[in-house]
Write an enzyme that holds these catalytic residues in place. Structure first.
Site, PDB file in Angstrom:
ATOM      1  N   TRP A  16      60.710   8.162  14.494  1.00  0.00           N
ATOM      2  CA  TRP A  16      59.289   8.126  14.113  1.00  0.00           C
ATOM      3  C   TRP A  16      58.813   9.450  13.504  1.00  0.00           C
ATOM      4  O   TRP A  16      57.715   9.523  12.972  1.00  0.00           O
ATOM      5  CB  TRP A  16      58.417   7.809  15.328  1.00  0.00           C
ATOM      6  CG  TRP A  16      58.627   6.443  15.918  1.00  0.00           C
ATOM      7  CD1 TRP A  16      59.488   5.457  15.479  1.00  0.00           C
ATOM      8  CD2 TRP A  16      57.952   5.889  17.065  1.00  0.00           C
ATOM      9  NE1 TRP A  16      59.396   4.356  16.283  1.00  0.00           N
ATOM     10  CE2 TRP A  16      58.457   4.588  17.264  1.00  0.00           C
ATOM     11  CE3 TRP A  16      56.979   6.372  17.931  1.00  0.00           C
ATOM     12  CZ2 TRP A  16      58.009   3.763  18.306  1.00  0.00           C
ATOM     13  CZ3 TRP A  16      56.527   5.550  18.975  1.00  0.00           C
ATOM     14  CH2 TRP A  16      57.038   4.260  19.151  1.00  0.00           C
ATOM     15  N   GLU A  18      73.461  11.210   6.863  1.00  0.00           N
ATOM     16  CA  GLU A  18      72.144  11.128   6.243  1.00  0.00           C
ATOM     17  C   GLU A  18      72.103  12.019   5.004  1.00  0.00           C
ATOM     18  O   GLU A  18      71.795  13.223   5.109  1.00  0.00           O
ATOM     19  CB  GLU A  18      71.070  11.589   7.230  1.00  0.00           C
ATOM     20  CG  GLU A  18      70.921  10.702   8.438  1.00  0.00           C
ATOM     21  CD  GLU A  18      69.480  10.625   8.913  1.00  0.00           C
ATOM     22  OE1 GLU A  18      68.953   9.519   9.017  1.00  0.00           O
ATOM     23  OE2 GLU A  18      68.859  11.677   9.129  1.00  0.00           O
ATOM     24  N   GLY A  63      63.639   9.659   2.892  1.00  0.00           N
ATOM     25  CA  GLY A  63      62.232   9.575   2.516  1.00  0.00           C
ATOM     26  C   GLY A  63      61.997   9.505   1.014  1.00  0.00           C
ATOM     27  O   GLY A  63      60.874   9.670   0.544  1.00  0.00           O
ATOM     28  N   SER A  82      66.402   6.173   3.726  1.00  0.00           N
ATOM     29  CA  SER A  82      65.637   5.113   3.053  1.00  0.00           C
ATOM     30  C   SER A  82      66.167   3.706   3.312  1.00  0.00           C
ATOM     31  O   SER A  82      66.134   2.857   2.415  1.00  0.00           O
ATOM     32  CB  SER A  82      65.558   5.378   1.547  1.00  0.00           C
ATOM     33  OG  SER A  82      64.829   6.555   1.290  1.00  0.00           O
ATOM     34  N   GLY A 123      63.970   5.991   9.245  1.00  0.00           N
ATOM     35  CA  GLY A 123      62.758   6.796   9.338  1.00  0.00           C
ATOM     36  C   GLY A 123      61.538   5.948   9.004  1.00  0.00           C
ATOM     37  O   GLY A 123      61.024   5.192   9.838  1.00  0.00           O
ATOM     38  N   GLY A 124      61.074   6.048   7.764  1.00  0.00           N
ATOM     39  CA  GLY A 124      59.834   5.401   7.316  1.00  0.00           C
ATOM     40  C   GLY A 124      59.712   3.936   7.726  1.00  0.00           C
ATOM     41  O   GLY A 124      58.663   3.510   8.233  1.00  0.00           O
TER      42      GLY A 124
HETATM   43  C1  PEP Z   1      65.408   9.969   8.728  1.00  0.00           C
HETATM   44  O1  PEP Z   1      64.519  10.790   8.721  1.00  0.00           O
HETATM   45  O2  PEP Z   1      66.300  10.038   9.603  1.00  0.00           O
HETATM   46  C2  PEP Z   1      65.412   8.931   7.704  1.00  0.00           C
HETATM   47  C3  PEP Z   1      66.513   8.300   7.491  1.00  0.00           C
HETATM   48  O3  PEP Z   1      64.218   8.729   7.043  1.00  0.00           O
HETATM   49  P1  PEP Z   1      63.913   7.581   5.946  1.00  0.00           P
HETATM   50  O4  PEP Z   1      64.477   6.281   6.480  1.00  0.00           O
HETATM   51  O5  PEP Z   1      62.444   7.563   5.812  1.00  0.00           O
HETATM   52  O6  PEP Z   1      64.628   7.989   4.694  1.00  0.00           O
END
Ligand code: PEP
Length: 252
Positions: A11, A168, A174, A214, A235-236
């Site tokens: 989050w 990642e 993001g 993402s 994340g998002g």
């Molecule tokens: C994260 O921050 O671990 C991430 C994967 O963010 P997002 O899914 O928003 O890219």
């Protein structure tokens, strides 16, 4: 032995009280446990005891976004991993790229945080990944191997079985740009090979490696089908009940 699948929602510094309650309520209504699947949410630290309460009758587990490498003491503003564990956390993120970049966490700091979590009986999700410049300069494989090596150089053999990794790529976090399922699978295989060279084959085979960057309901299914992708760090899309539910339901 099949590896478990872990779908985790980071989050970050989002969701205040009522929003967090609504999200957890939505997840509890729609999701039910499936064999071989773990679902974990990572709220901000002050929310942990409340979310732990809300999740008491649920299969959804709890994790902490950031903890000190120390258990307690004169470290103003830090979060104790021991207290997080007492609040119900079984997992902790270590080395998220936002921590590495914005808070100057080195490979050494990340390894020591991961070690403290393991010593408490918690499971660290160690995040590794390259920047866009590193990928364009074809330096991504070296960067990732170095991040993985730092962990095994710090943790003794008996602690290796508790590790989880997340690949990642920073350029995908993001940004709306997801690595393709093939790109993710290829890097996960590289991470697994590096684990094997740093530890033993059994550990390399059993360590879950998640993909993050993402992830959306539309991409989750393809990613989860890949043999080296053992779950997702989201994340998002983990902030919206509908999206996170669809992502979890992409697990067959
Ligand atoms: C994260 O921050 O671990 C991430 C994967 O963010 P997002 O899914 O928003 O890219």
């Amino acid at each position: 032995m099949a590896r478990e699948t872990i779908i985790a929602g980071n989050w970050k510094m989002n969701l205040v009280l009522d929003q967090a309650w609504e999200l957890i309520h939505g997840l509890k209504q729609e999701l039910s446990g499936k064999k071989g699947l773990r679902v974990v949410v990572f709220p901000q630290a002050p929310l942990l005891p409340l979310v732990a309460d809300w999740l008491e009758d649920s299969f959804i587990e709890l994790g902490t976004q950031n903890t000190s490498s120390q258990l307690q003491g004169a470290y103003t503003g830090e979060t104790s991993p021991f207290l997080s564990q007492q609040m119900g956390c079984r997992y902790g993120l270590a080395g998220h790229s936002e921590r590495r970049e914005l808070f100057a966490e080195s490979d050494k700091i990340v390894a020591s945080k991961a070690q403290t979590l393991v010593e408490l009986g918690m499971r660290p999700i160690v995040c590794v990944g390259e920047s866009l410049a590193e990928r364009e300069a074809n330096q991504h494989e070296e960067k990732i191997k170095k991040q993985v090596q730092a962990i095994y150089q710090t943790l003794p053999k008996e602690q290796h079985k508790d590790l989880i990794f997340a690949y990642e790529p920073i350029w995908a976090i993001g940004t709306g740009k997801t690595a393709s399922a093939e790109q993710a699978n290829e890097i996960h295989a590289l991470i697994r090979a590096e684990i094997q060279s740093q530890s033993v084959e059994l550990i390399a085979h059993s360590t879950p490696i998640l993909y993050g960057g993402s992830v959306k309901p539309e991409s989750a299914g393809e990613l989860l089908k890949k043999s080296e992708v053992d779950g997702l760090l989201v994340g998002g899309a983990s902030l919206k009940a509908k999206d996170f539910i669809s992502i979890v339901q992409a697990y067959p």
